[in-house]
Design a protein around this motif. Sequence first.
Motif, short mmCIF file in Angstrom:
data_model
loop_
_atom_site.label_atom_id
_atom_site.label_comp_id
_atom_site.label_asym_id
_atom_site.label_seq_id
_atom_site.Cartn_x
_atom_site.Cartn_y
_atom_site.Cartn_z
N SER A 1 43.16 39.61 32.88
CA SER A 1 43.90 40.23 33.98
C SER A 1 44.03 39.28 35.15
CB SER A 1 43.19 41.50 34.44
OG SER A 1 43.08 42.42 33.37
N PRO A 2 45.19 39.29 35.81
CA PRO A 2 45.30 38.51 37.05
C PRO A 2 44.34 39.05 38.10
CG PRO A 2 47.45 39.23 36.25
CD PRO A 2 46.43 39.98 35.46
N MET B 1 47.92 29.76 28.75
CA MET B 1 49.04 30.64 28.40
C MET B 1 50.08 30.56 29.52
SD MET B 1 47.14 34.07 26.99
CE MET B 1 45.92 34.01 25.68
N GLN B 2 51.36 30.45 29.11
CA GLN B 2 52.45 30.41 30.06
C GLN B 2 52.89 31.84 30.33
OE1 GLN B 2 53.34 27.64 31.57
NE2 GLN B 2 51.88 26.45 30.34
N GLN B 3 52.55 32.39 31.53
CA GLN B 3 52.85 33.78 31.85
C GLN B 3 53.34 33.87 33.28
OE1 GLN B 3 49.62 36.22 29.19
NE2 GLN B 3 48.94 35.49 31.15
N THR B 4 54.10 34.93 33.57
CA THR B 4 54.58 35.23 34.92
C THR B 4 53.90 36.50 35.42
OG1 THR B 4 56.44 36.50 34.06
CG2 THR B 4 56.80 34.14 34.48
N ILE B 5 53.81 36.59 36.75
CA ILE B 5 53.13 37.73 37.38
C ILE B 5 54.11 38.46 38.26
CG2 ILE B 5 51.26 38.42 38.91
CD1 ILE B 5 49.69 36.00 38.05
N ARG B 6 54.10 39.80 38.18
CA ARG B 6 54.92 40.66 39.03
C ARG B 6 53.99 41.60 39.80
NH1 ARG B 6 60.26 40.62 38.40
NH2 ARG B 6 60.42 42.70 39.34
N SER C 1 50.65 42.37 37.52
CA SER C 1 50.73 42.47 36.06
C SER C 1 51.33 41.20 35.51
CB SER C 1 51.58 43.68 35.65
OG SER C 1 51.06 44.88 36.20
N ASP C 2 50.70 40.68 34.39
CA ASP C 2 51.25 39.47 33.77
C ASP C 2 52.17 39.86 32.63
OD1 ASP C 2 49.64 40.21 31.64
OD2 ASP C 2 48.08 38.72 32.06
N GLY D 1 45.78 43.52 37.33
CA GLY D 1 44.65 43.55 38.24
C GLY D 1 45.09 44.09 39.57
N THR D 2 44.15 44.61 40.32
CA THR D 2 44.45 45.23 41.62
C THR D 2 43.80 44.43 42.73
OG1 THR D 2 42.53 46.69 41.47
CG2 THR D 2 44.60 47.52 40.60
#
Length: 881
Positions: free
Chosen positions: A469-470, A503-508, A553-554, A562-563
């Motif tokens: 989790s981010p 891992m190549q991920q984006t976060i919103r 969220s990723d 994560g919060t």
Amino acid sequence: MNWCCTTATECTYVCVGFCFFFPGFYLTVGLISKTYLSLSFAVRFVNCGRGGLVRFECSNPSDFRIEADGVVYAARSIQHSTLPALLLLIKASDTATQQQWVTQVMLTPSTHSSQQEITFPSRNTDSQLKRMKRDWVIPPINVPENSRGPFPQELVRIRSDHDKNRSLRYSVTGPGADQPPTGIFIIDPISGELSVNKPLDREHISNFHLRAHAVDLNGNQVENPIDIVINVIDMNDNRPEFTHQIWNGTVPEGSKPGTFVMTVTSVDKDDPKTANGMLRYKILSQNPESPTSNMFTINNKTGGIITVAAGLDREKVPQYTLIIQATDMEGNPMYGLSNTATAVIRVTDINDNPPEFTAETFFGEVPENRVNVIVANLTVTDKDQPNTPAWNAVYKITGGDPTGRFSVPTDPTTNEGLVTVVKPIDYEISRTYVLTVEARNEVPLARGIHSPRQSTATVSIRVIDVNESPYFEPNPKLVKLEEGMMPESSLTTFTAQDPDRFMQQTIRYSKLSDPANWLRIDPNTGRITTIAILDRESPFVKNSLYNATFLASDSGVPPASGTGTLQIYLLDINDNAPKVFPQEAEICEKPEPNAINITALDGDLNPNAGPFAFELAHRPPDVRRNWTITRISGDYAQMSLKISFLETGIYEIPIIITDSGNLPMSNTSYLRIKVCQCDINGDCTDQQHIMAAGLGTGAIIAILLCIIILLILVLLFVVWMKRRDKERQAKQLLIDPEDDVRDNILKYDEEGGGEEDQDYDLSQLQQPDTIEPDAIKPVGIRRLDERPLHPEPQYPMRSAAPHPGDIGDFINEGLKAADNDPTAPPYDSLLVFDYEGSGSTAGSLSSLNSSSSGGDQDYDYLNDWGPRFRKLADMYGGSDD
């Protein structure tokens, strides 16, 4: 014999005429027979008060021996042919004074053929030596147990010297003779021969104490009674008996020779002082015979078993079984009696076998961030006894885990080591772990045993990467802002980091919690802006802090989120005007003795709040004329009357309050004061408070509803009364009121002042069967003077009659039915009339007609009641015609 030697010279005494009898031999003083079985007699000395111990010696120790109590026994068999006579010298020595005394005992053949004689001691003696006044002490008579007879078997002959001059009678008393158990010993009263009548059992009774008596034919005692002791000689007639047939013992493995194991015991009912009861033990067999056939030995006297050889190994031989034999006659295998028992010796375990791993390397894998999961199972073998401290394994990590992320507890059932993750593992930090684990037992190894190489193993653990989790950093994030910030203002940027570096991920971003709905976050950048004015005095702000939660969220599979919490600390500005407190108060009409203390409430914080300035408004003018305000402190002021008297009432006093902000704020708030009359204590006597001066909307609605309901009830009652009057008028039209004589018979339950002020319904008398239901008294309602309820009598019912004159028939029929009714009250009336009140001019109506005919009654008094009762008087007062 009791003898006292008073000098150190030699004392000599030859016993003559006192004979003993034993089976198979004869003895005078001493006993000699053809076959000598046993011999005993006593030579006793009195120490004459010297107090020292006396030691006895016999002149022929090879054939005779003397005990410490002076009893002489034969040491071997003596033949009569070889020893026609024998002289024994008995020497007594005082161990304290070294004085010595000697007496002679002459053993000669008896002249009797089959018995021994016991002569009663003479009362006088011709001996030149002085003898103490004591009776003879007869040595015990020994009788073997279990004799085969024939019975009766002669033991001894009792004789008195007086039997030469006259005839005597002999008898014995005591247990076994005339006392229980009776009949064992009998005596010939003439010859004095004492015999045993049956076999004796030493284990039942070991000795008998009898007393011999000699009397003449007249029953007079001629001799003092003498005591005879008969000892039952033990025979070896009982085998040894072990107290347990199976004996259980333990011995630790590896015990050294000489280690005590246990003790077995056996008992023999025979005399333990003789060889018959002296036991000896030995081991007959050992099973198994490993590693040697003689691993144990037993103490032949005590029965104690000890180890005699090394090599006890529980893992090879866990238990030994020994056959133990006990033999009496001091273990003589030819004459002794034997018995056996079993001894089971269990070899107890010691920790002489360390645990050994079944493999050198164990493997496992675990996803990252997982805790309390088992990674690998470590198996070991241990030859020690299972489920004991010497078998239970304890595992310890000795290398490869510096941060303590693993532990190895023991499975209590399988004894396996469970490699468990106790702290989260990060794949991005370490992808593999290699642990070194050592296995030991709960107790240390026995001395001389060392842990082998197989007690240590390697555990290789692979970490599996998962989508994490981010996380926001820092969390929570604190920002300080002044309240009153306008909408669309930028606050801060609140971003999260993705721990998955590989891992190549984006976060919103999104908003998760915003209680006042003041904020907005950009889903891509995390930039936070305002959408409303921030107010520190809002109920959503606690201690100047406003908390908002955001979600990151990723784009992983599955996605993780994560919060983070944003804490906004709002700085206060002077944006709230002060208000008076309290808003209501009471004061007396006169300025003394009390006044009103007031303060101010301000939603802002210092220095934007107090100290406050209090001032009365200029309008209306009577405010400053009637009231005055005095400042007490920075936060308090006092309100009091300026004039000497003010009328009772409620007054609204405008007060101007100013705070101390950088840009001060003022506010005019109204203080509601109730002026009232006061007592001497300064308290209002009027109990109404200010809040009672007006009614709320709810109270007014409730009052209106009550009034409406009351009006409806009154209207319904009026309608019901009118309808009842119409029905009553319709009934009265059927009969002429002047001709109706029944209008005063019913309706006596009204509590008026008298009959003259009552209006009666005459229709009730005209048609009794048409009485309205509501005129009937409800069931269950009774007066106090009425009788208990009973089945109602069947009184005659009449239909409506066209003429009122038949009322008399109706009353007579009812009266007759009432007289015949056993449940009727003890009076003649048809009804129980209520009390009519005072002032009635009528007499008692307890009996309307007490006879079969009413002609003899005087009804003239009815003329005084008015015109309505005159017809009734004419009807019943006239003649029968």
